[in-house]
Design a protein around this motif. Structure first.
Motif, PDB file in Angstrom:
ATOM      1  N   ASP A   1       0.820  -1.212   0.000  1.00  0.00           N
ATOM      2  CA  ASP A   1       0.000   0.000   0.000  1.00  0.00           C
ATOM      3  C   ASP A   1       0.860   1.270   0.000  1.00  0.00           C
ATOM      4  N   ARG A   2       2.182   1.096  -0.130  1.00  0.00           N
ATOM      5  CA  ARG A   2       3.108   2.227  -0.206  1.00  0.00           C
ATOM      6  C   ARG A   2       4.134   1.946  -1.291  1.00  0.00           C
ATOM      7  N   ALA A   3       4.694   3.022  -1.852  1.00  0.00           N
ATOM      8  CA  ALA A   3       5.721   2.879  -2.888  1.00  0.00           C
ATOM      9  C   ALA A   3       6.624   4.106  -2.852  1.00  0.00           C
ATOM     10  N   ASP A   4       7.857   3.913  -3.296  1.00  0.00           N
ATOM     11  CA  ASP A   4       8.850   4.982  -3.304  1.00  0.00           C
ATOM     12  C   ASP A   4       9.374   5.166  -4.726  1.00  0.00           C
ATOM     13  N   LEU A   5       9.433   6.416  -5.183  1.00  0.00           N
ATOM     14  CA  LEU A   5       9.948   6.731  -6.512  1.00  0.00           C
ATOM     15  C   LEU A   5      11.419   7.104  -6.411  1.00  0.00           C
ATOM     16  N   ASN A   6      12.250   6.420  -7.177  1.00  0.00           N
ATOM     17  CA  ASN A   6      13.682   6.702  -7.187  1.00  0.00           C
ATOM     18  C   ASN A   6      13.987   7.853  -8.132  1.00  0.00           C
ATOM     19  N   MET A   7      14.408   8.985  -7.562  1.00  0.00           N
ATOM     20  CA  MET A   7      14.923  10.107  -8.334  1.00  0.00           C
ATOM     21  C   MET A   7      16.344  10.415  -7.854  1.00  0.00           C
ATOM     22  N   GLY A   8      17.059   9.359  -7.457  1.00  0.00           N
ATOM     23  CA  GLY A   8      18.383   9.566  -6.897  1.00  0.00           C
ATOM     24  C   GLY A   8      19.480   8.707  -7.495  1.00  0.00           C
ATOM     25  N   CYS A   9      19.129   7.627  -8.211  1.00  0.00           N
ATOM     26  CA  CYS A   9      20.151   6.731  -8.738  1.00  0.00           C
ATOM     27  C   CYS A   9      21.120   7.515  -9.630  1.00  0.00           C
ATOM     28  N   PRO A  10      22.438   7.409  -9.378  1.00  0.00           N
ATOM     29  CA  PRO A  10      23.406   8.211 -10.122  1.00  0.00           C
ATOM     30  C   PRO A  10      24.036   7.516 -11.323  1.00  0.00           C
ATOM     31  N   PHE A  11      23.606   6.288 -11.645  1.00  0.00           N
ATOM     32  CA  PHE A  11      24.264   5.559 -12.722  1.00  0.00           C
ATOM     33  C   PHE A  11      24.026   6.272 -14.061  1.00  0.00           C
TER      34      PHE A  11
ATOM     35  N   GLY B   1      20.331  17.100  -7.100  1.00  0.00           N
ATOM     36  CA  GLY B   1      20.265  17.415  -8.521  1.00  0.00           C
ATOM     37  C   GLY B   1      21.194  16.477  -9.252  1.00  0.00           C
ATOM     38  N   TRP B   2      21.232  16.593 -10.572  1.00  0.00           N
ATOM     39  CA  TRP B   2      22.246  15.860 -11.330  1.00  0.00           C
ATOM     40  C   TRP B   2      23.504  16.701 -11.447  1.00  0.00           C
ATOM     41  N   ASP B   3      23.323  17.975 -11.820  1.00  0.00           N
ATOM     42  CA  ASP B   3      24.460  18.844 -12.102  1.00  0.00           C
ATOM     43  C   ASP B   3      24.662  19.939 -11.053  1.00  0.00           C
ATOM     44  N   THR B   4      23.548  20.488 -10.534  1.00  0.00           N
ATOM     45  CA  THR B   4      23.637  21.566  -9.547  1.00  0.00           C
ATOM     46  C   THR B   4      22.527  21.408  -8.507  1.00  0.00           C
ATOM     47  N   PRO B   5      22.732  21.938  -7.276  1.00  0.00           N
ATOM     48  CA  PRO B   5      21.691  21.871  -6.246  1.00  0.00           C
ATOM     49  C   PRO B   5      20.441  22.675  -6.602  1.00  0.00           C
ATOM     50  N   GLU B   6      20.572  23.621  -7.521  1.00  0.00           N
ATOM     51  CA  GLU B   6      19.414  24.420  -7.917  1.00  0.00           C
ATOM     52  C   GLU B   6      18.332  23.559  -8.569  1.00  0.00           C
ATOM     53  N   GLU B   7      18.735  22.423  -9.147  1.00  0.00           N
ATOM     54  CA  GLU B   7      17.749  21.547  -9.797  1.00  0.00           C
ATOM     55  C   GLU B   7      16.723  21.042  -8.789  1.00  0.00           C
ATOM     56  N   ALA B   8      17.177  20.606  -7.621  1.00  0.00           N
ATOM     57  CA  ALA B   8      16.241  20.127  -6.599  1.00  0.00           C
ATOM     58  C   ALA B   8      15.414  21.272  -6.037  1.00  0.00           C
ATOM     59  N   LEU B   9      16.048  22.425  -5.833  1.00  0.00           N
ATOM     60  CA  LEU B   9      15.325  23.565  -5.273  1.00  0.00           C
ATOM     61  C   LEU B   9      14.192  24.015  -6.188  1.00  0.00           C
TER      62      LEU B   9
ATOM     63  N   ALA C   1      20.667   7.692 -15.948  1.00  0.00           N
ATOM     64  CA  ALA C   1      20.493   9.147 -15.907  1.00  0.00           C
ATOM     65  C   ALA C   1      20.298   9.719 -17.310  1.00  0.00           C
ATOM     66  N   ARG C   2      21.005   9.177 -18.284  1.00  0.00           N
ATOM     67  CA  ARG C   2      20.858   9.656 -19.660  1.00  0.00           C
ATOM     68  C   ARG C   2      19.456   9.416 -20.200  1.00  0.00           C
ATOM     69  N   ARG C   3      18.760   8.451 -19.610  1.00  0.00           N
ATOM     70  CA  ARG C   3      17.380   8.150 -20.035  1.00  0.00           C
ATOM     71  C   ARG C   3      16.365   8.848 -19.129  1.00  0.00           C
ATOM     72  N   HIS C   4      16.823   9.878 -18.420  1.00  0.00           N
ATOM     73  CA  HIS C   4      15.976  10.681 -17.524  1.00  0.00           C
ATOM     74  C   HIS C   4      15.362   9.835 -16.422  1.00  0.00           C
ATOM     75  N   LYS C   5      16.131   8.899 -15.900  1.00  0.00           N
ATOM     76  CA  LYS C   5      15.708   8.105 -14.754  1.00  0.00           C
ATOM     77  C   LYS C   5      16.624   8.397 -13.579  1.00  0.00           C
ATOM     78  N   GLY C   6      16.151   8.107 -12.367  1.00  0.00           N
ATOM     79  CA  GLY C   6      16.963   8.383 -11.192  1.00  0.00           C
ATOM     80  C   GLY C   6      17.284   9.862 -11.083  1.00  0.00           C
ATOM     81  N   SER C   7      18.513  10.180 -10.711  1.00  0.00           N
ATOM     82  CA  SER C   7      18.866  11.594 -10.546  1.00  0.00           C
ATOM     83  C   SER C   7      18.930  12.337 -11.879  1.00  0.00           C
ATOM     84  N   GLY C   8      18.980  11.598 -13.006  1.00  0.00           N
ATOM     85  CA  GLY C   8      18.914  12.241 -14.316  1.00  0.00           C
ATOM     86  C   GLY C   8      17.575  12.889 -14.591  1.00  0.00           C
ATOM     87  N   LEU C   9      16.560  12.518 -13.815  1.00  0.00           N
ATOM     88  CA  LEU C   9      15.221  13.097 -13.962  1.00  0.00           C
ATOM     89  C   LEU C   9      15.131  14.508 -13.383  1.00  0.00           C
TER      90      LEU C   9
END
Length: 207
Positions: free
Chosen positions: A91-101, A142-150, A105-113
């Motif tokens: 009944d719960r799930a977690d979305l990965n927006m952190g994987c650094p591979f 973020g992937w490149d800068t902290p401003e991405e997460a902000l 990332a090039r496919r806009h998955k994990g932290s590339g998103l």
């Protein structure tokens, strides 16, 4: 058990923290409020990896609270994986927006998103269309800068999320270099959701 004022969530590490690891950790150490599976991905042909299916199978897990994690870049992809979780009784799930591979990332998955706000917004909207699951997000600065997460804080605050787990590194850092606690603090100040810190917690003093 962990102190009720300090929740401890066991972040996943792909290829390492599988069900055997989690079960052993819980049996020997315990004290964790929730464990997360490594991410489940949707392969070509709308297929799942057998290893990942075994890992989320409730019959193979003995921890008291287990939250399955998914990785996706499109709403339909998220919905299909979410359906798998629901079929397995979660009944719960977690979305990965952190994987650094980089390959992911090039496919806009994990932290590339994180550098693509419109795609993040589409995934968050899809979550609101799945009332059977309560969602959380695991992400980086973020992937490149902290401003991405902000730039994402506003839409994350408005999304149907239980909490956010934030690894205080950039995706391009992989697991190297110092964690950026100043950028974590800036995110914390803007975030209205419960926020978990992740990154280089190696001793009780670190915590």
């Amino acid at each position: 058990m962990s102190n009720s004022s300090l929740k401890i969530h066991f972040a996943p590490l792909q290829g390492h923290t599988d069900s055997f690891y989690r079960n052993a950790h819980h049996a020997i150490f315990g004290g964790v409020d929730a464990y997360y599976t490594p991410f489940v991905r949707l392969e070509k042909g709308h297929k799942f990896r057998s290893r990942e299916l075994r890992d989320i199978d409730p019959a193979n897990n003995e921890v008291p609270v287990l939250i399955p994690q998914l990785i996706a870049s499109e709403a339909d992809e998220l919905k299909e994986i979410a359906e798998l979780f629901i079929k397995n009784g979660y009944d719960r799930a977690d979305l990965n927006m952190g994987c650094p591979f980089p390959m992911l990332a090039r496919r806009h998955k994990g932290s590339g998103l994180l550098a693509h706000p419109s795609e993040v917004e589409a995934l968050l909207k899809a979550m609101s269309e799945i009332p059977e699951l309560k969602f959380s997000v695991k992400m980086r600065l973020g992937w490149d800068t902290p401003e991405e997460a902000l730039k994402l804080v506003g839409m994350l605050n408005d999304a149907p999320l239980e909490h956010i787990g934030l690894h205080a590194r950039l995706g391009k850092q992989q697991y190297k270099g110092e964690t950026d606690k100043e950028s974590f603090e800036a995110f914390y100040e803007a975030c209205k959701l419960p926020l978990f810190y992740n990154g280089d917690l190696l001793t009780p003093e670190d915590i």
